[in-house]
Design an enzyme around this catalytic site. Structure first.
Site, PDB file in Angstrom:
ATOM      1  N   TYR A  53       0.856  -1.192   0.000  1.00 42.73           N
ATOM      2  CA  TYR A  53       0.000   0.000   0.000  1.00 42.73           C
ATOM      3  C   TYR A  53       0.891   1.240   0.000  1.00 42.73           C
ATOM      4  CZ  TYR A  53      -3.925  -3.138   1.127  1.00 42.73           C
ATOM      5  OH  TYR A  53      -4.875  -4.144   1.115  1.00 42.73           O
ATOM      6  N   PRO A 205     -15.968  -4.080   1.052  1.00 40.65           N
ATOM      7  CA  PRO A 205     -17.362  -4.357   1.442  1.00 40.65           C
ATOM      8  C   PRO A 205     -18.367  -3.464   0.723  1.00 40.65           C
ATOM      9  CG  PRO A 205     -16.217  -3.124   3.167  1.00 40.65           C
ATOM     10  CD  PRO A 205     -15.168  -3.547   2.169  1.00 40.65           C
ATOM     11  N   GLY A 209     -17.063   1.502  -3.520  1.00 44.41           N
ATOM     12  CA  GLY A 209     -17.861   2.739  -3.495  1.00 44.41           C
ATOM     13  C   GLY A 209     -19.231   2.560  -4.122  1.00 44.41           C
ATOM     14  N   LEU A 211     -21.640   0.528  -3.575  1.00 42.14           N
ATOM     15  CA  LEU A 211     -22.758   0.233  -2.670  1.00 42.14           C
ATOM     16  C   LEU A 211     -23.138   1.427  -1.786  1.00 42.14           C
ATOM     17  CD1 LEU A 211     -21.802  -3.469  -1.853  1.00 42.14           C
ATOM     18  CD2 LEU A 211     -23.757  -2.688  -3.224  1.00 42.14           C
ATOM     19  N   THR A 212     -22.478   2.577  -1.996  1.00 42.59           N
ATOM     20  CA  THR A 212     -22.973   3.810  -1.384  1.00 42.59           C
ATOM     21  C   THR A 212     -24.060   4.433  -2.265  1.00 42.59           C
ATOM     22  OG1 THR A 212     -21.405   5.267  -2.513  1.00 42.59           O
ATOM     23  CG2 THR A 212     -20.681   4.316  -0.417  1.00 42.59           C
ATOM     24  N   GLY A 213     -24.173   3.945  -3.507  1.00 43.89           N
ATOM     25  CA  GLY A 213     -25.145   4.484  -4.455  1.00 43.89           C
ATOM     26  C   GLY A 213     -24.643   5.704  -5.205  1.00 43.89           C
ATOM     27  N   LYS A 214     -23.324   5.981  -5.122  1.00 42.45           N
ATOM     28  CA  LYS A 214     -22.853   7.245  -5.721  1.00 42.45           C
ATOM     29  C   LYS A 214     -22.541   7.150  -7.221  1.00 42.45           C
ATOM     30  CE  LYS A 214     -18.019   7.049  -4.147  1.00 42.45           C
ATOM     31  NZ  LYS A 214     -17.106   7.777  -3.262  1.00 42.45           N
TER      32      LYS A 214
HETATM   33  N1  LIG Z   1      -6.298  -8.291   0.296  1.00 42.57           N
HETATM   34  C1  LIG Z   1      -6.522  -7.577  -0.764  1.00 42.57           C
HETATM   35  O1  LIG Z   1      -6.144  -7.942  -1.901  1.00 42.57           O
HETATM   36  C2  LIG Z   1      -7.259  -6.273  -0.629  1.00 42.57           C
HETATM   37  C3  LIG Z   1      -7.716  -5.589  -1.775  1.00 42.57           C
HETATM   38  C4  LIG Z   1      -8.408  -4.400  -1.593  1.00 42.57           C
HETATM   39  C5  LIG Z   1      -8.615  -3.886  -0.314  1.00 42.57           C
HETATM   40  N2  LIG Z   1      -8.132  -4.555   0.780  1.00 42.57           N
HETATM   41  C6  LIG Z   1      -8.347  -4.043   2.159  1.00 42.57           C
HETATM   42  O2  LIG Z   1      -9.718  -3.766   2.352  1.00 42.57           O
HETATM   43  C7  LIG Z   1      -9.899  -2.402   2.722  1.00 42.57           C
HETATM   44  C8  LIG Z   1     -11.209  -1.895   2.168  1.00 42.57           C
HETATM   45  O3  LIG Z   1     -11.232  -2.051   0.741  1.00 42.57           O
HETATM   46  P1  LIG Z   1     -11.874  -0.917  -0.157  1.00 42.57           P
HETATM   47  O4  LIG Z   1     -11.226   0.387   0.164  1.00 42.57           O
HETATM   48  O5  LIG Z   1     -11.880  -1.362  -1.573  1.00 42.57           O
HETATM   49  O6  LIG Z   1     -13.368  -0.901   0.471  1.00 42.57           O
HETATM   50  P2  LIG Z   1     -14.753  -0.335  -0.023  1.00 42.57           P
HETATM   51  O7  LIG Z   1     -15.515  -0.033   1.215  1.00 42.57           O
HETATM   52  O8  LIG Z   1     -15.392  -1.237  -0.991  1.00 42.57           O
HETATM   53  O9  LIG Z   1     -14.408   1.030  -0.791  1.00 42.57           O
HETATM   54  C9  LIG Z   1     -13.921   2.119  -0.064  1.00 42.57           C
HETATM   55  C10 LIG Z   1     -14.033   3.374  -0.902  1.00 42.57           C
HETATM   56  O10 LIG Z   1     -15.408   3.689  -1.115  1.00 42.57           O
HETATM   57  C11 LIG Z   1     -15.593   5.102  -0.980  1.00 42.57           C
HETATM   58  N3  LIG Z   1     -16.417   5.317   0.212  1.00 42.57           N
HETATM   59  C12 LIG Z   1     -16.295   4.703   1.427  1.00 42.57           C
HETATM   60  N4  LIG Z   1     -17.228   5.135   2.274  1.00 42.57           N
HETATM   61  C13 LIG Z   1     -17.968   6.046   1.601  1.00 42.57           C
HETATM   62  C14 LIG Z   1     -19.090   6.830   1.944  1.00 42.57           C
HETATM   63  N5  LIG Z   1     -19.632   6.749   3.175  1.00 42.57           N
HETATM   64  N6  LIG Z   1     -19.621   7.644   0.995  1.00 42.57           N
HETATM   65  C15 LIG Z   1     -19.078   7.716  -0.241  1.00 42.57           C
HETATM   66  N7  LIG Z   1     -18.000   6.993  -0.629  1.00 42.57           N
HETATM   67  C16 LIG Z   1     -17.450   6.159   0.291  1.00 42.57           C
HETATM   68  C17 LIG Z   1     -14.214   5.714  -0.825  1.00 42.57           C
HETATM   69  O11 LIG Z   1     -13.661   5.947  -2.122  1.00 42.57           O
HETATM   70  P3  LIG Z   1     -13.724   7.373  -2.879  1.00 42.57           P
HETATM   71  O12 LIG Z   1     -14.243   8.414  -1.927  1.00 42.57           O
HETATM   72  O13 LIG Z   1     -12.334   7.606  -3.304  1.00 42.57           O
HETATM   73  O14 LIG Z   1     -14.636   7.132  -4.030  1.00 42.57           O
HETATM   74  C18 LIG Z   1     -13.440   4.569  -0.192  1.00 42.57           C
HETATM   75  O15 LIG Z   1     -12.047   4.658  -0.381  1.00 42.57           O
HETATM   76  C19 LIG Z   1      -8.648  -1.691   2.185  1.00 42.57           C
HETATM   77  O16 LIG Z   1      -8.359  -0.492   2.862  1.00 42.57           O
HETATM   78  C20 LIG Z   1      -7.595  -2.739   2.445  1.00 42.57           C
HETATM   79  O17 LIG Z   1      -7.195  -2.716   3.811  1.00 42.57           O
HETATM   80  C21 LIG Z   1      -7.484  -5.741   0.635  1.00 42.57           C
END
Ligand SMILES: NC(=O)c1ccc[n+]([C@@H]2O[C@H](COP(=O)([O-])OP(=O)(O)OC[C@H]3O[C@@H](n4cnc5c(N)ncnc54)[C@H](OP(=O)(O)O)[C@@H]3O)[C@@H](O)[C@H]2O)c1
Length: 340
Positions: A53, A205, A209, A211-214
């Site tokens: 990262y 999860p 992004g 599943l926030t509906g954006k």
């Molecule tokens: N093992 C692996 O290969 C792997 C791969 C990926 C991730 N991970 C881990 O899993 C964690 C989570 O993954 P992810 O970041 O992909 O999770 P995610 O929850 O699917 O996506 C997070 C992104 O969604 C947007 N977001 C989150 N909350 C929001 C809200 N309330 N309103 C509007 N937009 C929102 C933000 O992006 P924007 O604002 O930039 O749009 C944020 O960076 C990572 O930090 C990492 O630790 C592991």
């Protein structure tokens, strides 16, 4: 903050974990430290990072946060190796992992990593070599528990069987992609984790992004969002995910969210927390404001009707053979088939 035991004999962790993939890229150090403070204030304990990262900067940011507050001792730190940046440490070989773990320990400023994940399978390295190295790292006190990320079902079973046969530590955790938009692990990977008492900590999860509906069907994303900055990024790429299936799932999500007067993100996170085997969900956020909003999902309780509606709308369907064949014809218990 609700807590759970990770796997059969792993550490006790908060059911919402802080993912730190954005640290050092979309999220600068000051904002990352605000997220970490907020997470700790909410009773969160599991922090997930990886050596890749921001080329190690995410680990460094966490390390400096710990330094400022007198150590990371009250947090469970998970990091990953396998795709390490420094030359000579790529892969899951003994040589690579020993170097990767030492580099992560330095960046995190800790004496031990609570959960060390292999970020993926390495077909060029015998899994026995990888597991033996992990066993030595545990014996040396540099790693407390081990886990695997991004593996197929047969790979996870081979990891477990090899560890059992050779007396190496068994993995306590699995870190796969898992959300309402991608339930691919339910065919083989998740049943294997359940069978072996391995705790699941899903990544993405919110589907990056979606599943926030954006993100909309009829407007390409723009601005300071993941897909606004890079529409082709990763598993969430706009052209890959902008499908009728995605929008049908979002519609049901929106209906359930409206019924509970909650944002869609809460419902997506709560559905995941209710899935079998899921111990802790990794929240990813660009800003502390997003994180604060998502942490509030912890207290959402919804009824079996809501859960069933979401599960049905997102059902991936079973491929005809062997899955549907076994489901239709087997007179044995098919509890392991979660894909329906
Ligand atoms: N093992 C692996 O290969 C792997 C791969 C990926 C991730 N991970 C881990 O899993 C964690 C989570 O993954 P992810 O970041 O992909 O999770 P995610 O929850 O699917 O996506 C997070 C992104 O969604 C947007 N977001 C989150 N909350 C929001 C809200 N309330 N309103 C509007 N937009 C929102 C933000 O992006 P924007 O604002 O930039 O749009 C944020 O960076 C990572 O930090 C990492 O630790 C592991």
């Amino acid at each position: 903050m609700p807590m759970s035991v990770l796997g059969r004999n792993g550490p006790i962790v908060s059911r919402l974990a802080l993912g730190t993939m954005t640290f050092g890229s979309e999220t600068d150090e000051a904002e990352a430290h605000r997220q970490l403070d907020m997470f700790a204030d909410h009773g969160g304990t599991l922090i997930d990072t990886a050596d890749v990262y921001s080329d190690g900067v995410s680990e460094e940011i966490i390390g400096r946060w710990g330094e400022n507050r007198g150590g990371l001792g009250d947090m469970i730190i998970a990091t990953k190796g396998r795709f390490s940046p420094p030359p000579g440490s790529h892969g899951a070989s003994r040589r690579a992992l020993v170097r990767s773990v030492d580099a992560s320990l330095r960046r995190l400023q800790v004496e031990a990593i609570d959960i060390y994940f292999l970020h993926g399978w390495d077909r060029h390295t015998d899994v026995g070599e990888t597991l033996g190295t992990l066993g030595d790292l545990v014996s040396a006190g540099k790693v407390h528990h081990t886990g695997w990320s991004n593996v197929a079902g047969w790979q996870l079973q081979r990891i477990v069987s090899t560890a059992q046969a050779q007396g190496y530590p068994l993995p306590v955790a699995l870190q796969p992609q898992y959300s309402l938009l991608d339930r691919g692990i339910e065919l083989e990977v998740l049943p294997c984790a359940l069978e072996n008492g391995i705790g699941v900590t899903p990544w993405s999860p919110l589907g990056g992004g979606w599943l926030t509906g954006k993100y909309r069907a009829d407007a390409r994303p723009t601005g300071a969002t993941r897909l606004g900055e890079d529409p082709g990024r990763g598993v969430e790429a706009y052209d890959l995910r902008n499908t009728p299936r995605t929008h049908a799932i979002l519609e049901v999500l929106q209906t359930v969210a409206a019924r509970h007067d909650r944002p869609m993100s809460h419902v997506a996170i709560a559905w995941l927390l209710a899935r079998p085997g899921v111990a802790s969900v990794l929240l990813g956020a660009r800003t502390a404001e997003q994180l604060g909003g998502n942490l509030a999902a912890a207290d959402l309780q919804f009824g079996s009707d809501d859960l069933a509606a979401l599960t049905e709308a997102s059902a991936p369907g079973l491929p005809p053979y062997p899955y549907r064949f076994l489901q239709d014809w087997s007179d044995v218990d098919t509890w392991w088939m979660l894909g329906t």
